[in-house]
Design a protein around this motif. Sequence first.
Motif, PDB file in Angstrom:
ATOM      1  N   LEU A   1      54.651  36.912  35.254  1.00 29.59           N
ATOM      2  CA  LEU A   1      53.433  36.804  36.043  1.00 29.59           C
ATOM      3  C   LEU A   1      53.168  38.151  36.695  1.00 29.59           C
ATOM      4  O   LEU A   1      53.914  38.574  37.570  1.00 29.59           O
ATOM      5  N   LEU A   2      52.152  38.818  36.226  1.00 25.26           N
ATOM      6  CA  LEU A   2      51.822  40.144  36.734  1.00 25.26           C
ATOM      7  C   LEU A   2      50.792  40.050  37.847  1.00 25.26           C
ATOM      8  O   LEU A   2      49.867  39.246  37.763  1.00 25.26           O
ATOM      9  N   LEU A   3      50.986  40.837  38.856  1.00 16.59           N
ATOM     10  CA  LEU A   3      49.965  40.914  39.881  1.00 16.59           C
ATOM     11  C   LEU A   3      49.820  42.357  40.317  1.00 16.59           C
ATOM     12  O   LEU A   3      50.793  43.013  40.652  1.00 16.59           O
ATOM     13  N   PRO A   4      48.599  42.863  40.292  1.00 19.41           N
ATOM     14  CA  PRO A   4      48.398  44.235  40.751  1.00 19.41           C
ATOM     15  C   PRO A   4      48.566  44.314  42.261  1.00 19.41           C
ATOM     16  O   PRO A   4      48.012  43.504  42.998  1.00 19.41           O
ATOM     17  N   VAL A   5      49.364  45.263  42.708  1.00 17.93           N
ATOM     18  CA  VAL A   5      49.670  45.396  44.131  1.00 17.93           C
ATOM     19  C   VAL A   5      48.404  45.546  44.959  1.00 17.93           C
ATOM     20  O   VAL A   5      48.276  44.959  46.033  1.00 17.93           O
ATOM     21  N   GLN A   6      47.436  46.316  44.445  1.00 18.30           N
ATOM     22  CA  GLN A   6      46.228  46.518  45.237  1.00 18.30           C
ATOM     23  C   GLN A   6      45.498  45.208  45.499  1.00 18.30           C
ATOM     24  O   GLN A   6      44.813  45.057  46.511  1.00 18.30           O
ATOM     25  N   CYS A   7      45.655  44.227  44.625  1.00 18.53           N
ATOM     26  CA  CYS A   7      45.010  42.933  44.834  1.00 18.53           C
ATOM     27  C   CYS A   7      45.589  42.211  46.045  1.00 18.53           C
ATOM     28  O   CYS A   7      44.862  41.516  46.758  1.00 18.53           O
ATOM     29  N   ILE A   8      46.863  42.367  46.288  1.00 21.15           N
ATOM     30  CA  ILE A   8      47.503  41.659  47.392  1.00 21.15           C
ATOM     31  C   ILE A   8      46.854  42.039  48.712  1.00 21.15           C
ATOM     32  O   ILE A   8      46.592  41.174  49.555  1.00 21.15           O
ATOM     33  N   GLU A   9      46.570  43.298  48.898  1.00 20.21           N
ATOM     34  CA  GLU A   9      45.924  43.717  50.142  1.00 20.21           C
ATOM     35  C   GLU A   9      44.514  43.148  50.264  1.00 20.21           C
ATOM     36  O   GLU A   9      44.072  42.779  51.344  1.00 20.21           O
TER      37      GLU A   9
ATOM     38  N   ILE B   1      45.119  28.035  50.021  1.00 21.97           N
ATOM     39  CA  ILE B   1      45.165  28.526  48.642  1.00 21.97           C
ATOM     40  C   ILE B   1      43.874  28.217  47.904  1.00 21.97           C
ATOM     41  O   ILE B   1      43.337  29.064  47.197  1.00 21.97           O
ATOM     42  N   ALA B   2      43.365  27.012  48.066  1.00 23.72           N
ATOM     43  CA  ALA B   2      42.129  26.636  47.365  1.00 23.72           C
ATOM     44  C   ALA B   2      40.963  27.516  47.811  1.00 23.72           C
ATOM     45  O   ALA B   2      40.144  27.948  46.980  1.00 23.72           O
ATOM     46  N   TRP B   3      40.874  27.796  49.116  1.00 19.75           N
ATOM     47  CA  TRP B   3      39.794  28.643  49.619  1.00 19.75           C
ATOM     48  C   TRP B   3      39.918  30.042  49.030  1.00 19.75           C
ATOM     49  O   TRP B   3      38.939  30.611  48.554  1.00 19.75           O
ATOM     50  N   LEU B   4      41.133  30.603  49.055  1.00 17.78           N
ATOM     51  CA  LEU B   4      41.332  31.959  48.544  1.00 17.78           C
ATOM     52  C   LEU B   4      41.016  32.021  47.049  1.00 17.78           C
ATOM     53  O   LEU B   4      40.363  32.960  46.579  1.00 17.78           O
ATOM     54  N   ALA B   5      41.438  31.012  46.300  1.00 18.77           N
ATOM     55  CA  ALA B   5      41.147  30.976  44.863  1.00 18.77           C
ATOM     56  C   ALA B   5      39.649  30.873  44.602  1.00 18.77           C
ATOM     57  O   ALA B   5      39.149  31.383  43.584  1.00 18.77           O
ATOM     58  N   SER B   6      38.915  30.251  45.512  1.00 17.70           N
ATOM     59  CA  SER B   6      37.460  30.128  45.332  1.00 17.70           C
ATOM     60  C   SER B   6      36.729  31.424  45.681  1.00 17.70           C
ATOM     61  O   SER B   6      35.569  31.587  45.316  1.00 17.70           O
ATOM     62  N   ARG B   7      37.380  32.340  46.372  1.00 19.79           N
ATOM     63  CA  ARG B   7      36.736  33.576  46.814  1.00 19.79           C
ATOM     64  C   ARG B   7      37.173  34.811  46.036  1.00 19.79           C
ATOM     65  O   ARG B   7      36.426  35.748  45.896  1.00 19.79           O
ATOM     66  N   SER B   8      38.408  34.819  45.559  1.00 12.01           N
ATOM     67  CA  SER B   8      38.978  36.012  44.937  1.00 12.01           C
ATOM     68  C   SER B   8      39.272  35.768  43.456  1.00 12.01           C
ATOM     69  O   SER B   8      40.119  34.940  43.116  1.00 12.01           O
ATOM     70  N   ALA B   9      38.608  36.526  42.601  1.00 10.73           N
ATOM     71  CA  ALA B   9      38.828  36.390  41.162  1.00 10.73           C
ATOM     72  C   ALA B   9      40.265  36.751  40.779  1.00 10.73           C
ATOM     73  O   ALA B   9      40.884  36.083  39.948  1.00 10.73           O
ATOM     74  N   SER B  10      40.813  37.783  41.405  1.00 13.72           N
ATOM     75  CA  SER B  10      42.178  38.193  41.054  1.00 13.72           C
ATOM     76  C   SER B  10      43.197  37.159  41.533  1.00 13.72           C
ATOM     77  O   SER B  10      44.190  36.900  40.856  1.00 13.72           O
ATOM     78  N   PHE B  11      42.964  36.552  42.700  1.00 12.41           N
ATOM     79  CA  PHE B  11      43.884  35.516  43.159  1.00 12.41           C
ATOM     80  C   PHE B  11      43.770  34.281  42.276  1.00 12.41           C
ATOM     81  O   PHE B  11      44.782  33.668  41.936  1.00 12.41           O
ATOM     82  N   LEU B  12      42.565  33.932  41.882  1.00 10.90           N
ATOM     83  CA  LEU B  12      42.380  32.794  40.985  1.00 10.90           C
ATOM     84  C   LEU B  12      43.144  33.011  39.680  1.00 10.90           C
ATOM     85  O   LEU B  12      43.815  32.106  39.183  1.00 10.90           O
ATOM     86  N   ALA B  13      43.081  34.224  39.134  1.00  6.93           N
ATOM     87  CA  ALA B  13      43.802  34.533  37.897  1.00  6.93           C
ATOM     88  C   ALA B  13      45.308  34.397  38.105  1.00  6.93           C
ATOM     89  O   ALA B  13      46.013  33.803  37.271  1.00  6.93           O
ATOM     90  N   PHE B  14      45.811  34.906  39.215  1.00  6.20           N
ATOM     91  CA  PHE B  14      47.241  34.785  39.510  1.00  6.20           C
ATOM     92  C   PHE B  14      47.628  33.326  39.728  1.00  6.20           C
ATOM     93  O   PHE B  14      48.620  32.845  39.185  1.00  6.20           O
ATOM     94  N   HIS B  15      46.845  32.625  40.503  1.00  7.11           N
ATOM     95  CA  HIS B  15      47.117  31.214  40.801  1.00  7.11           C
ATOM     96  C   HIS B  15      47.121  30.383  39.510  1.00  7.11           C
ATOM     97  O   HIS B  15      47.973  29.502  39.328  1.00  7.11           O
ATOM     98  N   THR B  16      46.208  30.692  38.602  1.00  7.22           N
ATOM     99  CA  THR B  16      46.151  29.997  37.314  1.00  7.22           C
ATOM    100  C   THR B  16      47.421  30.263  36.512  1.00  7.22           C
ATOM    101  O   THR B  16      47.975  29.350  35.889  1.00  7.22           O
ATOM    102  N   GLN B  17      47.908  31.513  36.531  1.00  6.93           N
ATOM    103  CA  GLN B  17      49.164  31.835  35.834  1.00  6.93           C
ATOM    104  C   GLN B  17      50.314  31.003  36.390  1.00  6.93           C
ATOM    105  O   GLN B  17      51.129  30.469  35.632  1.00  6.93           O
ATOM    106  N   VAL B  18      50.389  30.895  37.712  1.00  3.58           N
ATOM    107  CA  VAL B  18      51.459  30.124  38.348  1.00  3.58           C
ATOM    108  C   VAL B  18      51.351  28.656  37.955  1.00  3.58           C
ATOM    109  O   VAL B  18      52.347  28.018  37.584  1.00  3.58           O
ATOM    110  N   GLN B  19      50.142  28.107  38.004  1.00  3.56           N
ATOM    111  CA  GLN B  19      49.954  26.703  37.648  1.00  3.56           C
ATOM    112  C   GLN B  19      50.324  26.451  36.192  1.00  3.56           C
ATOM    113  O   GLN B  19      50.964  25.436  35.874  1.00  3.56           O
ATOM    114  N   GLN B  20      49.934  27.343  35.303  1.00  2.00           N
ATOM    115  CA  GLN B  20      50.270  27.177  33.890  1.00  2.00           C
ATOM    116  C   GLN B  20      51.769  27.241  33.677  1.00  2.00           C
ATOM    117  O   GLN B  20      52.320  26.467  32.894  1.00  2.00           O
TER     118      GLN B  20
END
Length: 145
Positions: free
Chosen positions: A56-64, A121-140
């Motif tokens: 599961l890759l996540l770009p560090v800049q996305c975390i901020e 988590i649901a709110w953040l996933a609804s607002r951030s495309a990069s978080f949604l992508a990461f969250h989807t990876q975790v769920q999968q």
Amino acid sequence: MVDDLFDEACAVGLSQYRQQCFFVGRDLDDHSPVAFQQKQEEMRQRLEKRDIGAVLLLPVQCIEHWLWYLKWHRDNPGQNKNINLETQPRPEAKQAVYDARKCSTKHSNPIVEQLAAGMDIAWLASRSASFLAFHTQVQQYLATL
């Protein structure tokens, strides 16, 4: 450096800790989704040779930017405005989150802990495309367990 140490870290993780999933923080200078997807595919192929379940890759800049969304949500309760913070430069995210463009982990860790505690988590996933992508990876990944 992450790329150079990746294979060794996986070998240690597999042999000593029996890990099946690796979270890899990548500090990509390029915000291009194509460059990120290429790096993700490269690492996935390297792990496939070792029969590892997932990377599961996540770009560090996305975390901020995720933290910035959480701070905005905390500071603006009840607001439904859909803002796009991910288009803002990383120094702006650091300034907004840490009140400084550069800061030590001693300064940033308490801020991160406070913002992440009880995050929606649901709110953040609804607002951030990069978080949604990461969250989807975790769920999968979790669905395969």
